[in-house]
Design a protein around this motif. Sequence first.
Motif, PDB file in Angstrom:
ATOM      1  N   MET A  75       0.822  -1.222   0.000  1.00  0.00           N
ATOM      2  CA  MET A  75       0.000   0.000   0.000  1.00  0.00           C
ATOM      3  C   MET A  75       0.852   1.268   0.000  1.00  0.00           C
ATOM      4  O   MET A  75       0.534   2.231  -0.686  1.00  0.00           O
ATOM      5  CB  MET A  75      -0.919   0.035   1.234  1.00  0.00           C
ATOM      6  CG  MET A  75      -2.153  -0.814   1.169  1.00  0.00           C
ATOM      7  SD  MET A  75      -3.331  -0.295  -0.093  1.00  0.00           S
ATOM      8  CE  MET A  75      -3.697   1.381   0.401  1.00  0.00           C
ATOM      9  N   VAL A  76       1.910   1.273   0.830  1.00  0.00           N
ATOM     10  CA  VAL A  76       2.691   2.519   0.941  1.00  0.00           C
ATOM     11  C   VAL A  76       3.783   2.606  -0.124  1.00  0.00           C
ATOM     12  O   VAL A  76       4.369   3.668  -0.322  1.00  0.00           O
ATOM     13  CB  VAL A  76       3.308   2.700   2.358  1.00  0.00           C
ATOM     14  CG1 VAL A  76       2.242   2.699   3.435  1.00  0.00           C
ATOM     15  CG2 VAL A  76       4.386   1.664   2.662  1.00  0.00           C
ATOM     16  N   GLY A  77       4.065   1.478  -0.761  1.00  0.00           N
ATOM     17  CA  GLY A  77       5.100   1.487  -1.802  1.00  0.00           C
ATOM     18  C   GLY A  77       6.502   1.360  -1.239  1.00  0.00           C
ATOM     19  O   GLY A  77       7.455   1.862  -1.841  1.00  0.00           O
ATOM     20  N   ALA A  78       6.621   0.691  -0.066  1.00  0.00           N
ATOM     21  CA  ALA A  78       7.962   0.492   0.519  1.00  0.00           C
ATOM     22  C   ALA A  78       8.637  -0.681  -0.184  1.00  0.00           C
ATOM     23  O   ALA A  78       8.023  -1.736  -0.346  1.00  0.00           O
ATOM     24  CB  ALA A  78       7.843   0.199   2.012  1.00  0.00           C
ATOM     25  N   ASP A  79       9.895  -0.486  -0.576  1.00  0.00           N
ATOM     26  CA  ASP A  79      10.548  -1.585  -1.296  1.00  0.00           C
ATOM     27  C   ASP A  79      11.209  -2.553  -0.318  1.00  0.00           C
ATOM     28  O   ASP A  79      11.201  -2.350   0.891  1.00  0.00           O
ATOM     29  CB  ASP A  79      11.519  -1.043  -2.349  1.00  0.00           C
ATOM     30  CG  ASP A  79      12.684  -0.307  -1.725  1.00  0.00           C
ATOM     31  OD1 ASP A  79      13.123  -0.706  -0.628  1.00  0.00           O
ATOM     32  OD2 ASP A  79      13.153   0.682  -2.326  1.00  0.00           O
ATOM     33  N   ASP A  80      11.790  -3.617  -0.874  1.00  0.00           N
ATOM     34  CA  ASP A  80      12.367  -4.700  -0.071  1.00  0.00           C
ATOM     35  C   ASP A  80      13.560  -4.266   0.760  1.00  0.00           C
ATOM     36  O   ASP A  80      13.974  -4.985   1.666  1.00  0.00           O
ATOM     37  CB  ASP A  80      12.809  -5.834  -1.001  1.00  0.00           C
ATOM     38  CG  ASP A  80      11.745  -6.904  -1.055  1.00  0.00           C
ATOM     39  OD1 ASP A  80      10.700  -6.716  -0.398  1.00  0.00           O
ATOM     40  OD2 ASP A  80      11.978  -7.921  -1.745  1.00  0.00           O
ATOM     41  N   GLY A  81      14.095  -3.099   0.452  1.00  0.00           N
ATOM     42  CA  GLY A  81      15.245  -2.598   1.214  1.00  0.00           C
ATOM     43  C   GLY A  81      14.850  -2.069   2.579  1.00  0.00           C
ATOM     44  O   GLY A  81      15.705  -1.710   3.382  1.00  0.00           O
ATOM     45  N   LEU A  82      13.551  -2.018   2.851  1.00  0.00           N
ATOM     46  CA  LEU A  82      13.066  -1.477   4.126  1.00  0.00           C
ATOM     47  C   LEU A  82      12.397  -2.564   4.956  1.00  0.00           C
ATOM     48  O   LEU A  82      11.730  -3.447   4.413  1.00  0.00           O
ATOM     49  CB  LEU A  82      12.058  -0.348   3.877  1.00  0.00           C
ATOM     50  CG  LEU A  82      12.590   0.926   3.216  1.00  0.00           C
ATOM     51  CD1 LEU A  82      11.441   1.871   2.871  1.00  0.00           C
ATOM     52  CD2 LEU A  82      13.598   1.637   4.118  1.00  0.00           C
ATOM     53  N   VAL A  83      12.562  -2.469   6.276  1.00  0.00           N
ATOM     54  CA  VAL A  83      11.897  -3.388   7.215  1.00  0.00           C
ATOM     55  C   VAL A  83      10.912  -2.580   8.043  1.00  0.00           C
ATOM     56  O   VAL A  83      11.276  -1.517   8.576  1.00  0.00           O
ATOM     57  CB  VAL A  83      12.921  -4.030   8.188  1.00  0.00           C
ATOM     58  CG1 VAL A  83      12.210  -4.967   9.174  1.00  0.00           C
ATOM     59  CG2 VAL A  83      13.993  -4.768   7.441  1.00  0.00           C
ATOM     60  N   LEU A  84       9.686  -3.094   8.165  1.00  0.00           N
ATOM     61  CA  LEU A  84       8.692  -2.382   8.980  1.00  0.00           C
ATOM     62  C   LEU A  84       8.975  -2.629  10.463  1.00  0.00           C
ATOM     63  O   LEU A  84       8.985  -3.768  10.919  1.00  0.00           O
ATOM     64  CB  LEU A  84       7.280  -2.880   8.625  1.00  0.00           C
ATOM     65  CG  LEU A  84       6.133  -2.230   9.410  1.00  0.00           C
ATOM     66  CD1 LEU A  84       6.077  -0.717   9.206  1.00  0.00           C
ATOM     67  CD2 LEU A  84       4.785  -2.864   9.028  1.00  0.00           C
ATOM     68  N   PHE A  85       9.226  -1.538  11.197  1.00  0.00           N
ATOM     69  CA  PHE A  85       9.448  -1.634  12.649  1.00  0.00           C
ATOM     70  C   PHE A  85       8.094  -1.683  13.358  1.00  0.00           C
ATOM     71  O   PHE A  85       7.789  -2.608  14.092  1.00  0.00           O
ATOM     72  CB  PHE A  85      10.308  -0.436  13.093  1.00  0.00           C
ATOM     73  CG  PHE A  85      10.336  -0.177  14.580  1.00  0.00           C
ATOM     74  CD1 PHE A  85      10.305  -1.215  15.507  1.00  0.00           C
ATOM     75  CD2 PHE A  85      10.426   1.134  15.057  1.00  0.00           C
ATOM     76  CE1 PHE A  85      10.352  -0.961  16.882  1.00  0.00           C
ATOM     77  CE2 PHE A  85      10.475   1.397  16.419  1.00  0.00           C
ATOM     78  CZ  PHE A  85      10.434   0.349  17.337  1.00  0.00           C
ATOM     79  N   CYS A  86       7.242  -0.681  13.118  1.00  0.00           N
ATOM     80  CA  CYS A  86       5.911  -0.672  13.731  1.00  0.00           C
ATOM     81  C   CYS A  86       5.039   0.373  13.040  1.00  0.00           C
ATOM     82  O   CYS A  86       5.538   1.206  12.281  1.00  0.00           O
ATOM     83  CB  CYS A  86       5.991  -0.367  15.236  1.00  0.00           C
ATOM     84  SG  CYS A  86       6.572   1.295  15.640  1.00  0.00           S
TER      85      CYS A  86
END
Length: 221
Positions: A180-191
């Motif tokens: 949904m937000v368009g975050a790529d694989d280089g990012l990890v969701l913290f919270c």
Amino acid sequence: MDVYEAVDSRRAVRVFSDEPIPREALERVLAAATRAPSSGNLQPWHVYVVGGEQLAELKRRATARALAGDPGDEREYPMYPAGLTSPYLDRFSAAAAQRYKALGIERDDPDRPMKIAALNSEAFGAPVVLFCYLDRTMGPGQWADAGMYVQTVMLLLRAEGLHSCPQVMWTMYRKTVSQMVGADDGLVLFCGVSVGFEKEGVPRLRTGRADMAETVSFLGV
Ligand SMILES: Cc1cc2nc3c(=O)[nH]c(=O)nc-3n(C[C@H](O)[C@H](O)[C@H](O)COP(=O)(O)O)c2cc1C
């Protein structure tokens, strides 16, 4: 509002009103929060501020997963160590019992996990959620930085009359969020951090804390 008052009045609020949040207030908070400290000044976080139709759609997708009993996406980091022991386990259990009883979910309810997941996936009714990501290459030091950043944001929100609830539960639906937000694989969701005005007339939960003497030692002071 002074800092003591901001710290004391910040709670994990789990019943938000649908009153919209002025974008300028969010911009003031997030601009001020850029002053949060980080080791080496890396500022390793990236935040997506989601509201409106985008958040409504995300809530729909995540809640559909929660109600279907979906166990969630494979976790990218453990929120708690395996085999949590005392005193941490006692604190955890006491807070969890208090938290969901306040929301009307009893301990022995067979649908408890699904109901908890569904309340979280609705962001407790909040009109805005901040999704806090970290660059995947970052280590434990930068995760600590991200925690300080999120607390800085939550305290600044108090100065705007806003409340928040940090939610690791969003990591259960991290693929839906990232899409949904368009975050790529280089990012990890913290919270995620749900943000809004607290709904009036709802009982306020004040979670207990260990005495300072249990967690602080003074030496030579
Ligand atoms: C990183 C982090 C993740 C959290 N995740 C959740 C969550 O997924 N759902 C929830 O209801 N509360 C969540 N909480 C809120 C904690 O349960 C809460 O901060 C704790 O019980 C202390 O209560 P208080 O913040 O109201 O003082 C989280 C808190 C932090 C710091």
